[in-house]
Design an enzyme around this catalytic site. Structure first.
Site, short mmCIF file in Angstrom:
data_model
loop_
_atom_site.label_atom_id
_atom_site.label_comp_id
_atom_site.label_asym_id
_atom_site.label_seq_id
_atom_site.Cartn_x
_atom_site.Cartn_y
_atom_site.Cartn_z
N GLU A 1 -1.31 -4.21 -2.03
CA GLU A 1 -1.56 -3.94 -0.43
C GLU A 1 -0.54 -3.81 0.46
O GLU A 1 0.40 -4.60 0.28
CB GLU A 1 -2.76 -5.15 0.01
CG GLU A 1 -3.79 -4.92 0.66
CD GLU A 1 -5.07 -3.86 -0.17
OE1 GLU A 1 -4.90 -2.95 0.13
OE2 GLU A 1 -5.53 -4.57 -0.68
N SER B 1 -14.50 -1.53 6.51
CA SER B 1 -14.51 -2.62 5.76
C SER B 1 -13.45 -2.46 4.77
O SER B 1 -13.44 -3.31 3.78
CB SER B 1 -15.97 -2.58 4.92
OG SER B 1 -16.92 -2.38 6.09
N SER C 1 -12.36 2.03 2.28
CA SER C 1 -12.09 3.57 2.53
C SER C 1 -13.19 4.66 2.61
O SER C 1 -13.12 5.46 1.93
CB SER C 1 -11.53 3.90 0.98
OG SER C 1 -10.11 4.36 1.30
N SER C 2 -13.98 4.17 3.57
CA SER C 2 -15.02 5.06 4.01
C SER C 2 -14.56 6.42 4.38
O SER C 2 -14.86 7.58 4.44
CB SER C 2 -16.11 4.66 4.94
OG SER C 2 -15.26 3.94 6.05
N SER C 3 -13.26 6.16 5.18
CA SER C 3 -12.70 7.34 5.78
C SER C 3 -12.22 8.45 4.73
O SER C 3 -12.43 9.55 5.07
CB SER C 3 -11.55 7.05 6.99
OG SER C 3 -10.68 6.41 6.01
N GLU D 1 -4.91 13.03 6.43
CA GLU D 1 -5.84 12.13 6.88
C GLU D 1 -5.05 11.68 8.09
O GLU D 1 -5.61 10.97 9.15
CB GLU D 1 -6.21 10.96 6.10
CG GLU D 1 -7.27 9.95 6.61
CD GLU D 1 -7.95 9.15 5.80
OE1 GLU D 1 -8.02 9.20 4.64
OE2 GLU D 1 -8.22 8.02 6.35
N ASP E 1 -5.65 5.76 -1.33
CA ASP E 1 -7.20 6.10 -0.87
C ASP E 1 -7.49 7.39 -1.43
O ASP E 1 -8.64 7.64 -2.25
CB ASP E 1 -7.58 5.72 0.23
CG ASP E 1 -7.50 4.44 0.69
OD1 ASP E 1 -6.86 3.49 0.01
OD2 ASP E 1 -7.53 3.82 1.97
N TYR F 1 -1.67 -1.58 12.29
CA TYR F 1 -1.21 -0.95 10.78
C TYR F 1 -0.06 -0.14 11.04
O TYR F 1 0.76 -0.16 10.22
CB TYR F 1 -2.61 -0.03 10.49
CG TYR F 1 -2.35 0.61 9.16
CD1 TYR F 1 -2.58 -0.11 7.83
CD2 TYR F 1 -1.71 1.77 9.03
CE1 TYR F 1 -2.46 0.61 6.74
CE2 TYR F 1 -1.63 2.50 7.70
CZ TYR F 1 -1.96 1.62 6.68
OH TYR F 1 -1.77 2.43 5.29
P1 NG1 Z 1 -8.13 0.92 4.41
O1 NG1 Z 1 -8.14 -0.30 5.00
O2 NG1 Z 1 -9.15 1.03 3.13
O3 NG1 Z 1 -8.52 1.82 5.26
C1 NG1 Z 1 -5.64 1.41 4.43
C2 NG1 Z 1 -4.94 2.60 4.04
C3 NG1 Z 1 -4.15 2.59 2.60
C4 NG1 Z 1 -3.49 1.49 2.26
C5 NG1 Z 1 -4.49 0.14 2.65
C6 NG1 Z 1 -3.28 -1.17 2.59
C7 NG1 Z 1 -5.51 4.78 4.89
C8 NG1 Z 1 -6.44 5.77 4.76
N1 NG1 Z 1 -5.49 3.91 4.11
O4 NG1 Z 1 -6.70 1.40 3.44
O5 NG1 Z 1 -3.35 3.88 2.50
O6 NG1 Z 1 -2.11 1.47 2.98
O7 NG1 Z 1 -4.51 0.38 4.04
O8 NG1 Z 1 -2.85 -1.41 1.29
O9 NG1 Z 1 -4.65 4.90 5.80
#
Ligand code: NG1
Length: 403
Positions: free
Chosen positions: A32, A123, A126-128, A160, A171, A223
């Site tokens: 992660e 959540s 990775s819905s996006s 993205e 993702d 982030y």
């Molecule tokens: P989530 O939280 O599923 O959107 C995001 C990033 C990943 C990765 C993780 C942390 C996007 C689309 N996804 O995932 O690339 O960095 O956080 O491990 O930015």
């Protein structure tokens, strides 16, 4: 499986849909906040996905409706500079792949479509990226772009970033290129993917806190700040190692650094050169990288217990060093362990969203019951519980076909 959507399409466009595109969400097993540092990850695709039925258009118009009533239809023209909607608008995840493909391949065709998704939003599943990929794959096929799944996944990661998140590429890669029954070890710079079978008696439980981690909202700044902190820490540690002549030339990212100098020595240099916050961020990245490498071997060996221990260590590091957990995530992790899970951790970016817990065919029911009794019942969250609590089935990556 596309029939209910096809019906919705007929109602909206008064014609028959000709093609279908689908792309899954994912759950990250371990690794992660490593992808954007160029270090490996170990996710698998989910049975939850974004589906679109559509008819290609010869002009560059994209008209896409959403079966979820809260999301208005979007309409725009494919091009190299597509005007984004307001920050956080779902249409930006539709425009993102269109702009990227137009910039790289001068695509000119669009489509009329309607989509449905059962990937929980915001959540950490990775819905996006499932949305970006389902649209991106459709546009790539309609315009005969001719990239393989992984290359297209790499392109979608660049796409993205249109939405403002400086994400890594995990993702989009797993959602494009996953194989059913398998997780995948993904490496970056260059992008590579190796399928790793998931032992048949392992059960990965996904449990949602119900707290949204809107990366199109407030979580985006945190982030992006983490990513900047990692970059700053990297520069300072490299400068320190150069000063002591342990590095003779600048390494290519974290990957190059950790290949040249042992973890222990890198961490010693970090202690000498970083303040308390940057040291924690850096330590997470270095230790998480080592956990991913070990976890891949453990998956091959079907070492359930040790894999679980690594998941626990990952969560601890994300909580105390990376500071991306929350009270609810910690509570779900503790309950999963209490119920007999071999390991549990937050999955995705954190700040809310889901945990993933490792159980076996013997322990899975107890873990599920403990989560329901300890978390969902006291909060009266048992309505539509299957949306919040489910077993992850390692699934195939995105696909496009004629109907
Ligand atoms: P989530 O939280 O599923 O959107 C995001 C990033 C990943 C990765 C993780 C942390 C996007 C689309 N996804 O995932 O690339 O960095 O956080 O491990 O930015």
């Amino acid at each position: 499986m596309f029939e209910p959507l096809a019906e919705a399409f007929r109602e909206r466009f008064d014609s028959e849909p000709t093609h279908a595109s689908r792309a899954p969400g994912r759950v990250n097993l371990i690794g992660e906040h490593t992808d954007y540092n160029g270090l490996p990850v170990l996710p698998m695709a989910l049975q939850r996905e974004v589906r679109i039925v559509l008819v290609p258009r010869e002009d560059g118009l994209v008209r896409l409706a959403n079966t979820h009533a809260e999301f208005d239809a979007v309409e725009f023209e494919v091009g190299v500079a597509i005007e984004p909607g307001p920050p956080g608008h779902w249409g930006n995840y539709v425009k993102a792949p269109a702009q990227e493909l137009a910039r790289r391949f001068a695509i000119v065709r669009g489509f009329d479509g309607i989509l449905a998704s059962d990937v929980p939003v915001a959540s950490g599943l990775s819905s996006s990226s499932a949305l970006v990929n389902a649209v991106g794959l459709a546009l790539a096929e309609i315009n005969q772009v001719g990239l393989d799944a992984l290359a297209l996944g790499g392109l979608m990661a660049d796409a993205e970033r249109y939405t403002g998140t400086r994400g890594g590429g995990m993702d989009q890669a797993i959602s494009m290129a996953a194989r059913s029954g398998h997780a995948a070890r993904i490496d970056f710079n260059p992008l590579r993917l190796r399928h790793v079978p998931v032992p048949e008696d392992w059960r990965f439980i996904v449990a949602d806190t119900g707290v949204r981690a809107e990366k199109s909202g407030p979580a985006q700044a945190t982030y992006n700040r983490r990513r900047a902190e990692c970059e700053e820490a990297f520069e300072a540690v490299c400068a320190e190692l150069a000063r002591t002549r342990r590095l003779l030339r600048p390494p290519k990212g974290y990957q190059g650094l950790l290949r040249t100098v042992q973890d222990d020595e890198v961490l010693e240099a970090a202690k000498r050169s970083l303040d308390a916050t940057l040291l924690k961020r850096f330590r997470h990245v270095v230790t998480e990288n080592a956990r991913v490498v070990e976890a891949q071997d453990l998956l091959y060996q079907a070492d359930h217990g040790r894999f679980g221990t690594l998941m626990d260590a990952s969560h601890g590091s994300l909580r105390t060093d990376y500071n991306v957990s929350s009270a609810e995530l910690d509570e779900l992790v503790a309950l999963a362990k209490e119920g007999g899970a071999s390991g549990a951790r937050l999955t995705g970016a954190g700040f809310g969203g889901c945990i993933v817990a490792l159980a076996s065919t013997e322990t899975v029911d107890d873990v599920l019951e403990t989560l329901v009794a300890g978390y969902y019942e006291p909060r009266r969250m048992t309505d539509r519980l299957d949306q919040r609590l489910f077993l992850a089935v390692p699934s195939d990556g995105a696909s496009y076909r004629a109907l």
